[in-house]
Scaffold this motif. Structure first.
Motif, PDB file in Angstrom:
ATOM      1  N   PHE A 270      -7.146 -19.910  10.375  1.00  0.00           N
ATOM      2  CA  PHE A 270      -6.546 -18.623  10.021  1.00  0.00           C
ATOM      3  C   PHE A 270      -5.086 -18.833   9.666  1.00  0.00           C
ATOM      4  N   SER A 271      -4.650 -18.271   8.537  1.00  0.00           N
ATOM      5  CA  SER A 271      -3.238 -18.326   8.140  1.00  0.00           C
ATOM      6  C   SER A 271      -2.732 -16.912   7.912  1.00  0.00           C
ATOM      7  N   CYS A 272      -1.489 -16.678   8.316  1.00  0.00           N
ATOM      8  CA  CYS A 272      -0.903 -15.329   8.223  1.00  0.00           C
ATOM      9  C   CYS A 272       0.597 -15.466   8.010  1.00  0.00           C
ATOM     10  N   PHE A 273       0.983 -16.099   6.915  1.00  0.00           N
ATOM     11  CA  PHE A 273       2.380 -16.429   6.681  1.00  0.00           C
ATOM     12  C   PHE A 273       3.195 -15.197   6.249  1.00  0.00           C
ATOM     13  N   PRO A 274       4.283 -14.904   6.971  1.00  0.00           N
ATOM     14  CA  PRO A 274       5.152 -13.782   6.594  1.00  0.00           C
ATOM     15  C   PRO A 274       6.169 -14.196   5.546  1.00  0.00           C
TER      16      PRO A 274
ATOM     17  N   ASP B 128     -10.156 -13.571   1.886  1.00  0.00           N
ATOM     18  CA  ASP B 128      -8.913 -12.808   1.892  1.00  0.00           C
ATOM     19  C   ASP B 128      -9.051 -11.643   2.870  1.00  0.00           C
ATOM     20  N   LEU B 129      -8.183 -11.581   3.862  1.00  0.00           N
ATOM     21  CA  LEU B 129      -8.228 -10.540   4.885  1.00  0.00           C
ATOM     22  C   LEU B 129      -7.101  -9.517   4.705  1.00  0.00           C
ATOM     23  N   THR B 130      -6.604  -9.397   3.473  1.00  0.00           N
ATOM     24  CA  THR B 130      -5.387  -8.641   3.184  1.00  0.00           C
ATOM     25  C   THR B 130      -5.658  -7.449   2.276  1.00  0.00           C
TER      26      THR B 130
ATOM     27  N   PRO C 232       5.068  -8.021   5.657  1.00  0.00           N
ATOM     28  CA  PRO C 232       3.756  -8.148   5.024  1.00  0.00           C
ATOM     29  C   PRO C 232       3.344  -9.610   5.005  1.00  0.00           C
ATOM     30  N   ILE C 233       2.059  -9.867   5.117  1.00  0.00           N
ATOM     31  CA  ILE C 233       1.539 -11.230   5.118  1.00  0.00           C
ATOM     32  C   ILE C 233       0.378 -11.321   4.153  1.00  0.00           C
TER      33      ILE C 233
END
Length: 212
Positions: free
Chosen positions: A191-195, A6-8, A205-206
């Motif tokens: 890598f996933s970064c879904f808005p 988790d990169l959030t 925010p993602i």
């Protein structure tokens, strides 16, 4: 075996926000006691926490996030772990070594180590940024996006946002306020970064996740 990282940063009412932005407000709209179910009401700006900038954020006529296909927010990535110079600039000297890898990559994540200041005043000033030359170089590669562990792609004192405009002007997206990049190893990963999917999204925010 696949590992998800988790990169959030979590969203909460006391979290760091860009100077001048209102804090998130999270209230209980419905409760089990009164309504038979629990539901939160959440109010925050579109660039809160770990988030993505769309070209429309700073480019007149630029794309909103909801104008991209969902595939735009997923792909291969590499991370660069930096040893910063005295002026904290991210220049071509630290990016050139990964040029060959980037030709077959969708996202570049830049680990500066600045996320260690998250939650402190130090997070908002003197953070590392790309030089204009490095940004122009990045813009010419054809990436889907770039991710950073700082609050902005431009320095805190800017009024013109030149780095944002270079990157967003090339139809890239910018992910800011990433966390836990120190847990990523060199080499390619997913890598996933879904808005959030809302109309005319200048940013969102993602939930940023690396799959290694």
């Amino acid at each position: 075996m696949t590992t998800l990282i988790d990169l959030t940063h979590p969203i909460h009412e006391d979290m760091p926000v860009y100077p001048g932005t209102e804090q998130p407000v999270i209230s209980t709209g419905c409760s089990i006691e009164q309504d038979g179910f629990l539901e939160k009401k959440i109010t925050f700006y579109s660039h809160t926490g770990t988030h993505m900038d769309a070209p429309a954020h700073l480019i007149k006529g630029g794309k909103y996030l909801d104008q991209y296909d969902i595939s735009r927010f997923y792909g291969s990535a590499i991370v660069v772990h930096l040893e910063l110079n005295e002026d904290k600039s991210i220049d071509l000297g630290v990016l050139n070594p990964v040029e060959s890898q980037l030709k077959n990559t969708d996202f570049l994540l830049i680990h500066t180590g600045w996320s260690r200041y998250w939650g402190t005043d130090d997070y908002f000033a003197n953070f590392p940024v790309l030089t204009p030359e490095a940004a122009e170089w990045m813009a010419g590669i054809g990436l889907k996006g770039i991710g950073l562990d700082v609050i902005s792609a431009d320095s805190a004192d800017t009024r013109t946002y030149p780095i944002h405009k270079i990157l967003l002007g090339s139809d890239m997206v910018i992910v800011e306020n990433l966390a836990n990049l120190d847990q990523l190893h060199e080499g390619a990963f997913e890598f996933s970064c879904f808005p959030l999917h809302f109309q005319q999204a200048d940013g969102s925010p993602i939930r940023a996740v690396a799959s290694i």
